[in-house]
Design a protein around this motif. Structure first.
Motif, PDB file in Angstrom:
ATOM      1  N   GLU A  57      31.933  41.889 -84.454  1.00 29.48           N
ATOM      2  CA  GLU A  57      31.771  42.574 -83.164  1.00 29.48           C
ATOM      3  C   GLU A  57      30.701  41.852 -82.344  1.00 29.48           C
ATOM      4  O   GLU A  57      29.630  41.545 -82.851  1.00 29.48           O
ATOM      5  N   GLN A  58      31.026  41.568 -81.080  1.00 35.07           N
ATOM      6  CA  GLN A  58      30.100  40.933 -80.150  1.00 35.07           C
ATOM      7  C   GLN A  58      30.165  41.668 -78.821  1.00 35.07           C
ATOM      8  O   GLN A  58      31.186  42.265 -78.497  1.00 35.07           O
ATOM      9  N   THR A  59      29.096  41.586 -78.056  1.00 30.96           N
ATOM     10  CA  THR A  59      29.110  42.078 -76.686  1.00 30.96           C
ATOM     11  C   THR A  59      28.900  40.875 -75.779  1.00 30.96           C
ATOM     12  O   THR A  59      27.908  40.158 -75.912  1.00 30.96           O
ATOM     13  N   ASP A  94      28.883  39.800 -71.769  1.00 33.79           N
ATOM     14  CA  ASP A  94      28.844  40.299 -70.381  1.00 33.79           C
ATOM     15  C   ASP A  94      29.127  41.795 -70.315  1.00 33.79           C
ATOM     16  O   ASP A  94      29.884  42.268 -69.471  1.00 33.79           O
ATOM     17  N   GLY A  95      28.558  42.555 -71.250  1.00 32.22           N
ATOM     18  CA  GLY A  95      28.696  44.002 -71.258  1.00 32.22           C
ATOM     19  C   GLY A  95      29.999  44.529 -71.838  1.00 32.22           C
ATOM     20  O   GLY A  95      30.218  45.730 -71.868  1.00 32.22           O
ATOM     21  N   THR A  96      30.871  43.638 -72.303  1.00 30.04           N
ATOM     22  CA  THR A  96      32.163  44.044 -72.868  1.00 30.04           C
ATOM     23  C   THR A  96      32.168  43.818 -74.370  1.00 30.04           C
ATOM     24  O   THR A  96      31.763  42.749 -74.843  1.00 30.04           O
ATOM     25  N   LYS A  97      32.631  44.820 -75.115  1.00 31.33           N
ATOM     26  CA  LYS A  97      32.759  44.665 -76.571  1.00 31.33           C
ATOM     27  C   LYS A  97      33.956  43.773 -76.870  1.00 31.33           C
ATOM     28  O   LYS A  97      35.054  44.000 -76.347  1.00 31.33           O
ATOM     29  N   GLU A  98      33.733  42.780 -77.692  1.00 31.63           N
ATOM     30  CA  GLU A  98      34.758  41.803 -78.058  1.00 31.63           C
ATOM     31  C   GLU A  98      34.779  41.670 -79.581  1.00 31.63           C
ATOM     32  O   GLU A  98      33.826  42.054 -80.250  1.00 31.63           O
ATOM     33  N   ARG A 115      44.103  44.537 -81.549  1.00 34.55           N
ATOM     34  CA  ARG A 115      43.421  43.927 -80.398  1.00 34.55           C
ATOM     35  C   ARG A 115      44.409  43.131 -79.559  1.00 34.55           C
ATOM     36  O   ARG A 115      45.374  42.580 -80.068  1.00 34.55           O
ATOM     37  N   ARG A 152      43.036  40.782 -77.499  1.00 31.04           N
ATOM     38  CA  ARG A 152      42.253  39.596 -77.152  1.00 31.04           C
ATOM     39  C   ARG A 152      41.218  39.376 -78.249  1.00 31.04           C
ATOM     40  O   ARG A 152      40.593  40.320 -78.714  1.00 31.04           O
ATOM     41  N   THR A 175      44.740  35.451 -76.411  1.00 29.04           N
ATOM     42  CA  THR A 175      45.364  36.748 -76.159  1.00 29.04           C
ATOM     43  C   THR A 175      46.514  36.948 -77.138  1.00 29.04           C
ATOM     44  O   THR A 175      47.089  35.976 -77.644  1.00 29.04           O
TER      45      THR A 175
END
Length: 189
Positions: free
Chosen positions: A95-97, A99-103, A137, A139, A179
């Motif tokens: 889990e990473q964030t 630019d404010g988005t969880k990825e 997911r 992406r 994607t």
């Protein structure tokens, strides 16, 4: 080509590919983990590019264990070569964030003696399958420092494209993206 093996109802994830077994870290894997994080050639493109001493390696292992508790279906897993049971590196969904988005990041590190043999690409491909099919997911990303040409080649080989460059921890990082739609056309065999 790639199979996911999971004991029913168990939290201990295990993935495998043609040549690799991916399983969660255990205490007895510490010496191998330490052997990775103390090598300058392994760490030069990870975080700030610095090696870890024994204490920092232990803290890193504890971070891996915490990530298993916080995100039971994710985390860095040990890469084991099936033919001889040798530990060769680690890879995982983290889990990473950004630019404010969880990825969800596809990450991979190998011991130098296993570079250039296609193991990172193989591990990354099985992790993409896991991220898209099992996690649902649409992406996945990989965060790669610009100078890490080997990791960039792996990302491109599994169908990722560089979306942008940003700064993380004072280091420039390229955000590679795959994607689900593109993956179906490239990697879903």
């Amino acid at each position: 080509m790639f199979h996911v093996k999971r004991p029913e109802g168990a939290v201990t994830m295990k993935l495998e590919s043609e040549r690799l077994l991916l399983r969660r870290y255990r205490d007895e894997d510490f010496e191998f983990l330490f052997s990775l994080v103390k090598k300058p050639q392994v760490m030069r493109h990870i975080g700030e590019g610095t090696t870890k001493n024994r204490q920092l390696a232990l803290e890193f292992l504890y971070w891996i264990y915490r990530s298993y508790r916080e995100h039971p279906r994710n985390g860095l897993m040990l890469l084991i070569r099936k033919e001889d049971g040798k530990r060769i590196g680690h890879a995982g969904l983290v889990e990473q964030t950004v630019d404010g988005t969880k990825e969800l990041e596809v990450g991979y590190w190998l011991a130098p003696e296993f570079w250039g043999m296609g193991y990172a690409r193989e591990a990354a491909a099985v992790l993409c399958r896991e991220g898209f099919k099992e996690h649902g997911r649409n992406r996945l990303i990989s965060l790669i420092q610009p100078g890490n040409t080997a990791s960039r080649k792996v990302a491109q080989a599994i169908g990722m494209n560089c979306e942008k460059e940003l700064m993380r921890g004072g280091q420039p990082v390229l955000v590679y993206v795959l994607t689900k739609e593109r993956w179906h056309g490239v990697s879903d065999t």
